[in-house]
Motif scaffolding. Structure first.
Motif, mmCIF file in Angstrom:
data_model
loop_
_atom_site.group_PDB
_atom_site.id
_atom_site.type_symbol
_atom_site.label_atom_id
_atom_site.label_comp_id
_atom_site.label_asym_id
_atom_site.label_seq_id
_atom_site.Cartn_x
_atom_site.Cartn_y
_atom_site.Cartn_z
ATOM 1 N N MET A 543 0.848 -1.185 0.000
ATOM 2 C CA MET A 543 0.000 0.000 0.000
ATOM 3 C C MET A 543 0.886 1.238 0.000
ATOM 4 S SD MET A 543 -3.255 0.663 -0.111
ATOM 5 C CE MET A 543 -4.116 -0.699 0.680
ATOM 6 N N LEU A 544 0.654 2.117 -0.966
ATOM 7 C CA LEU A 544 1.350 3.392 -1.028
ATOM 8 C C LEU A 544 0.544 4.442 -0.261
ATOM 9 C CD1 LEU A 544 2.347 3.433 -4.825
ATOM 10 C CD2 LEU A 544 3.712 2.628 -2.889
ATOM 11 N N PRO A 545 1.152 5.579 0.021
ATOM 12 C CA PRO A 545 0.397 6.652 0.687
ATOM 13 C C PRO A 545 -0.866 7.037 -0.094
ATOM 14 C CG PRO A 545 2.740 7.133 0.718
ATOM 15 C CD PRO A 545 2.571 5.931 -0.161
ATOM 16 N N ASP A 546 -1.808 7.600 0.598
ATOM 17 C CA ASP A 546 -3.049 8.084 0.016
ATOM 18 C C ASP A 546 -3.923 6.938 -0.508
ATOM 19 O OD1 ASP A 546 -4.839 10.132 -0.470
ATOM 20 O OD2 ASP A 546 -4.065 10.554 -2.481
ATOM 21 N N ASN A 547 -3.812 5.755 0.140
ATOM 22 C CA ASN A 547 -4.683 4.620 -0.161
ATOM 23 C C ASN A 547 -4.591 4.169 -1.621
ATOM 24 O OD1 ASN A 547 -6.563 2.660 0.635
ATOM 25 N ND2 ASN A 547 -8.297 3.888 -0.084
ATOM 26 N N ILE A 548 -3.364 4.069 -2.122
ATOM 27 C CA ILE A 548 -3.114 3.595 -3.490
ATOM 28 C C ILE A 548 -2.362 2.266 -3.415
ATOM 29 C CG2 ILE A 548 -1.890 4.036 -5.656
ATOM 30 C CD1 ILE A 548 -2.371 7.012 -5.177
ATOM 31 N N GLY A 549 -2.894 1.251 -4.073
ATOM 32 C CA GLY A 549 -2.247 -0.053 -4.080
ATOM 33 C C GLY A 549 -1.221 -0.162 -5.195
ATOM 34 N N TYR A 550 -0.129 -0.883 -4.909
ATOM 35 C CA TYR A 550 0.923 -1.094 -5.912
ATOM 36 C C TYR A 550 1.190 -2.591 -6.024
ATOM 37 C CZ TYR A 550 5.560 -1.409 -8.012
ATOM 38 O OH TYR A 550 6.627 -1.737 -8.816
ATOM 39 N N ILE A 551 1.229 -3.094 -7.274
ATOM 40 C CA ILE A 551 1.503 -4.508 -7.542
ATOM 41 C C ILE A 551 2.600 -4.592 -8.596
ATOM 42 C CG2 ILE A 551 0.548 -6.715 -8.293
ATOM 43 C CD1 ILE A 551 -2.271 -5.463 -7.823
ATOM 44 N N THR A 552 3.648 -5.370 -8.326
ATOM 45 C CA THR A 552 4.630 -5.678 -9.367
ATOM 46 C C THR A 552 4.473 -7.140 -9.741
ATOM 47 O OG1 THR A 552 6.970 -5.870 -9.951
ATOM 48 C CG2 THR A 552 6.420 -6.117 -7.613
ATOM 49 N N LEU A 553 4.485 -7.423 -11.029
ATOM 50 C CA LEU A 553 4.347 -8.806 -11.479
ATOM 51 C C LEU A 553 5.686 -9.529 -11.516
ATOM 52 C CD1 LEU A 553 1.657 -8.647 -14.304
ATOM 53 C CD2 LEU A 553 1.410 -8.583 -11.826
ATOM 54 N N ALA A 554 6.774 -8.834 -11.161
ATOM 55 C CA ALA A 554 8.103 -9.440 -11.216
ATOM 56 C C ALA A 554 8.221 -10.636 -10.291
ATOM 57 C CB ALA A 554 9.173 -8.406 -10.872
ATOM 58 N N ASN A 555 7.581 -10.587 -9.133
ATOM 59 C CA ASN A 555 7.672 -11.703 -8.193
ATOM 60 C C ASN A 555 6.305 -12.093 -7.641
ATOM 61 O OD1 ASN A 555 7.454 -9.313 -6.759
ATOM 62 N ND2 ASN A 555 8.655 -10.031 -5.032
ATOM 63 N N ILE A 556 5.264 -11.850 -8.432
ATOM 64 C CA ILE A 556 3.922 -12.214 -7.984
ATOM 65 C C ILE A 556 3.762 -13.732 -7.980
ATOM 66 C CG2 ILE A 556 2.770 -12.231 -10.248
ATOM 67 C CD1 ILE A 556 0.483 -10.602 -8.802
ATOM 68 N N THR A 557 2.968 -14.238 -7.063
ATOM 69 C CA THR A 557 2.721 -15.675 -6.976
ATOM 70 C C THR A 557 1.267 -15.977 -7.331
ATOM 71 O OG1 THR A 557 2.007 -15.681 -4.653
ATOM 72 C CG2 THR A 557 4.385 -15.783 -5.072
ATOM 73 N N ARG A 558 0.978 -17.237 -7.558
ATOM 74 C CA ARG A 558 -0.389 -17.640 -7.895
ATOM 75 C C ARG A 558 -1.362 -17.366 -6.751
ATOM 76 N NH1 ARG A 558 2.920 -21.374 -10.326
ATOM 77 N NH2 ARG A 558 2.518 -21.820 -12.528
ATOM 78 N N GLU A 559 -0.824 -17.328 -5.533
ATOM 79 C CA GLU A 559 -1.680 -17.114 -4.367
ATOM 80 C C GLU A 559 -1.990 -15.637 -4.119
ATOM 81 O OE1 GLU A 559 1.278 -18.818 -4.213
ATOM 82 O OE2 GLU A 559 0.352 -20.799 -4.492
#
Length: 737
Positions: A543-559
């Motif tokens: 979670m970034l400031p100001d209620n903004i979500g951040y996702i990187t697919l570089a190390n994302i898992t199936r779960e």
């Protein structure tokens, strides 16, 4: 850490090989020079591989793999068994014990060469600490295609594994009781195993025409004539049987008469009752215009047209397609890997094989820069005149470059070409920023203080030669779909070398500075980790400031999508970073969270194997359905892409673009989409193509075009010097506006 099946297979293909059936030391009891006999270990340098006499399942020894340092790569044991047996299914069973396995998995692996089958348990790998447990892998053997079976154990990421008491069976029977391999007629023909017996020097114009026609007729018959398709004859060697006779014909008419006699030798072709005309709506249609070129006689044209109309409709020996996806599989192609520098006939075979594969089975033949019909004749002199292994590899590389596909490069067997680049690497990642070669990051942050280089340095000269001149010279040797991907690949290798250091001239704050940059062995740098897992041990989302979500697919898992759909449901917005290669397949798993049910995002063209050259457009695929995300995200979604986004990354970006309130920002991607098909060429060369066509639902293309951002945002030298990520800054601005 995760590794793709393709790169794992390509890497180990050159490591393990066998000439005769070994005594199967699958229980590790035969030890020689403190290692299990006939086993090989390979992979990253962050691992120790050993025999172990204290932790065993049975007997006196097991084999272990243990991560040291960061453990951000993989390591494996491998044992090769020649595929001299028949059968339908081959199974590897064995016992595995693990200790603190994380950021990856442990398990068994098995591969059937050449590219027949592969499984490394990456979708069911063992994690954590587990006691000895029996595991198994089973693959379709395909004995007519298999040459070697390679088995072993693998550790990806951190921790330690032990393997012991392995066994290989075929259809439930031990190998000594497996049936003998039934060789096809093509495999029994060994007449030219030692060489093609063809040579030509300074070919005349007529001879070049003859060789051009021969190559096209040979390829046409390969994919259309029933006598070839059933696999009873070795079509490579049939070429050598007629090559001299046809190449040295003194006139077009003499050549065509010899070709007609050659075709007649394979018997008459009955009328085809199943052959259908090309679909009027086909995206690509067969191109047989070459039959009316190079002075081909009416008699030969008529014979070829008859064969086309009555072409083979059964299971083909040389061409198949993958289940479900449908991209072409070029089967039963001998690599002749022992011929590092193939003779003239085999070099022409390489050219003929590749030209015809592209002509009939490349989904993007319509977006090449060149007329493919003219390419074969253009390259014949270059392949004939290649006087050593390096020149042959360069000829193949340039031919591959002409199809303009970033997936298409020399991915193996090009030892001499790779040697020209140097074996050592720079400690910094370079990108083209503001049309300059700029230092954007350090592979190993701990090296930063000991180097003269700084973030934002623009490299203007290498060993006294202007960087712009070097780049211009390299362009013909870097196949790519578009300019962005080509510059990406050049920048990744332009600072390689063999010495201890490299003299550079950099531009820093308007001043030219000369520095000596040290070079390092690959094992000393975290290049792979930098690209795939930029933050060691950190989750793929935050979670970034100001209620903004951040996702990187570089190390994302199936779960991860399940947790993301809960934690980010009420965010103001979500940033999805695909400036990488996704470590797990996310178009549907994550797409269902951000898109309504029934959202169309892509459609494909696939080859019609019953009509070589025809590609038909399918119906669109949809995202939005699934069980993970019961509630849909309603806020803004901003997707980050750049030239590092390729293939699966581009496909994923297409899916997320289809979601409402989504915006793609960044720069043009690599422009190579679609599942890959492998191609094997004489001399052990390995390459690939994008095997299916990928399009937006409205039919707009992606190949060469890439994913064009809705808002172009590129890093600046100023931003890099200040340590800012300007794409994330822009994404936050878009969400907040």
């Amino acid at each position: 850490m995760r590794i793709t099946i393709f790169y794992f297979a390509i890497f180990i293909a050159s490591i393990v090989s066998a000439q005769q059936t070994p005594t199967l030391n699958l229980d590790f009891e035969q030890i020689s020079e403190n290692k299990p006999s006939q086993w090989n270990s390979f992979g990253g340098d962050d691992y120790k591989v050993n025999i172990d006499s204290t932790v065993v399942k049975q007997g006196n020894y097991s084999a272990s793999i243990e991560s040291i340092k960061k453990g951000k790569d993989f390591s494996a044991w491998g044992f090769t068994i020649p595929a001299t047996f028949g059968g339908k299914k081959i199974k590897l069973t064995g016992y595995v014990k693990t200790e603190n396995v994380s950021d990856g998995y442990g398990g068994l692996w098995m591969r059937i060469d050449p590219q027949v089958g592969f499984d490394n348990m990456n979708n069911r790998g063992i994690k954590g600490s587990t006691d000895w447990k029996k595991y198994e892998i089973e693959l379709d053997l395909k004995p007519n295609e298999a040459t070697n079976i390679v088995v072993g154990g693998i550790l990806v990421g951190k921790g330690k594994i032990w393997i012991d008491d392995l066994e290989v069976t075929v259809d439930g029977k031990s190998l000594d009781k497996a049936p003998p391999k039934k060789l096809s007629g093509a495999q029994k023909d060994t007449a030219f195993d030692e060489g093609s017996q063809f040579s030509i020097s300074k070919p005349t114009t007529q001879q070049l025409k003859n060789l051009t026609v021969l190559g096209k007729v040979w390829g046409f018959l390969k994919y259309h004539h029933p006598a070839v398709a059933i696999g009873d004859i070795n079509w490579d060697y049939e070429l050598f049987r007629v090559m001299e006779d046809i190449a040295f014909a003194k006139a077009d008419s003499e050549r065509d008469q010899r070709i007609l006699k050659w075709i007649d030798s394979y018997g008459t072709i009955p009328k085809c009752k199943k052959c259908k005309e090309t679909d009027d709506e086909a995206y690509l249609k067969p191109d047989n215009a070459w039959m009316a070129s190079n002075g081909i006689s009416e008699a030969l044209q008529e014979r070829l047209q008859y064969i086309y109309i009555n072409r083979y409709q059964g299971k083909h020996y040389y061409i198949d397609k993958t289940p479900r996806v449908g991209n072409p599989v070029f089967s039963n192609e001998n690599t002749y890997a022992s011929m590092k520098y193939p003779d003239t006939g085999f070099r022409l075979l390489s050219l003929y094989r590749y030209w015809n594969m592209i002509h009939y089975y490349f989904p993007y033949k319509d977006v090449m820069d060149k007329d493919w019909n003219a390419v074969l004749g253009e390259y014949i002199p270059q392949f004939i005149n290649a006087k050593n292994e390096l020149e042959y590899e360069i000829a193949a590389l340039q031919l591959i470059g002409d199809i303009k596909d970033t997936h298409a490069n020399l991915w193996g067997g090009d030892d001499q070409w790779e040697a020209t680049k140097g074996s050592k690497f720079p400690p910094v990642h370079i990108q083209f920023i503001e049309n300059k070669l700029v230092v954007v990051d350090f592979y190993n942050p701990e090296m930063k203080s000991s180097l003269d280089l700084e973030l934002g340095d623009a490299i203007i000269a290498i060993k006294g030669v202007p960087a712009s001149k070097i780049i211009e010279e390299k362009i013909p040797y870097y196949p790519a779909s578009n300019h962005e991907a080509r510059m990406r690949d050049i920048s990744s290798e332009i600072l390689k070398g063999d010495g201890e250091s490299l003299d550079l001239t950099v531009l820093r704050d308007g001043k030219e500075i000369k520095i000596k940059m040290p070079l390092y062995e690959r094992k000393e740098l975290d290049i792979y980790g930098w690209y795939r897992e930029p933050e060691d041990g950190v989750k793929s989302y935050k979670m970034l400031p100001d209620n903004i979500g951040y996702i990187t697919l570089a190390n994302i898992t199936r779960e991860d999508p399940k947790s993301i759909s809960k934690e980010f449901l009420n965010c103001k917005g979500i940033i999805i970073d695909i400036r990488n290669y996704p470590s797990a397949f996310m178009p549907f798993a994550l797409g269902q969270f951000i898109a309504p049910r029934g959202t169309e995002f892509v459609k494909f063209t696939r080859p019609n194997l019953k009509n070589p050259g025809e590609f038909v457009m399918g119906s669109p695929l949809m995202i939005g359905a699934g069980n993970i995300a019961k509630d849909k995200f309603k806020g803004k979604v901003v997707v980050l892409v750049n030239e590092l986004s390729q293939s699966q990354a581009e496909y994923t970006a297409m899916a997320f673009r289809a979601a409402p309130n989504s915006t793609i920002i960044g720069s043009t991607t690599a422009g190579a989409d679609g599942n890959v098909s492998s191609i094997l060429l004489p001399g052990g060369l390995r390459t690939m193509i994008s095997g299916i066509g990928v399009f937006y639902p409205d039919g707009s293309p992606t190949q060469r075009v890439g994913i064009v951002p809705d808002i172009e945002v590129k890093p600046t030298i100023k931003g890099i010097k200040e340590g800012r990520d300007e794409l994330i800054e822009k994404a936050i601005e878009i969400i907040g506006s």
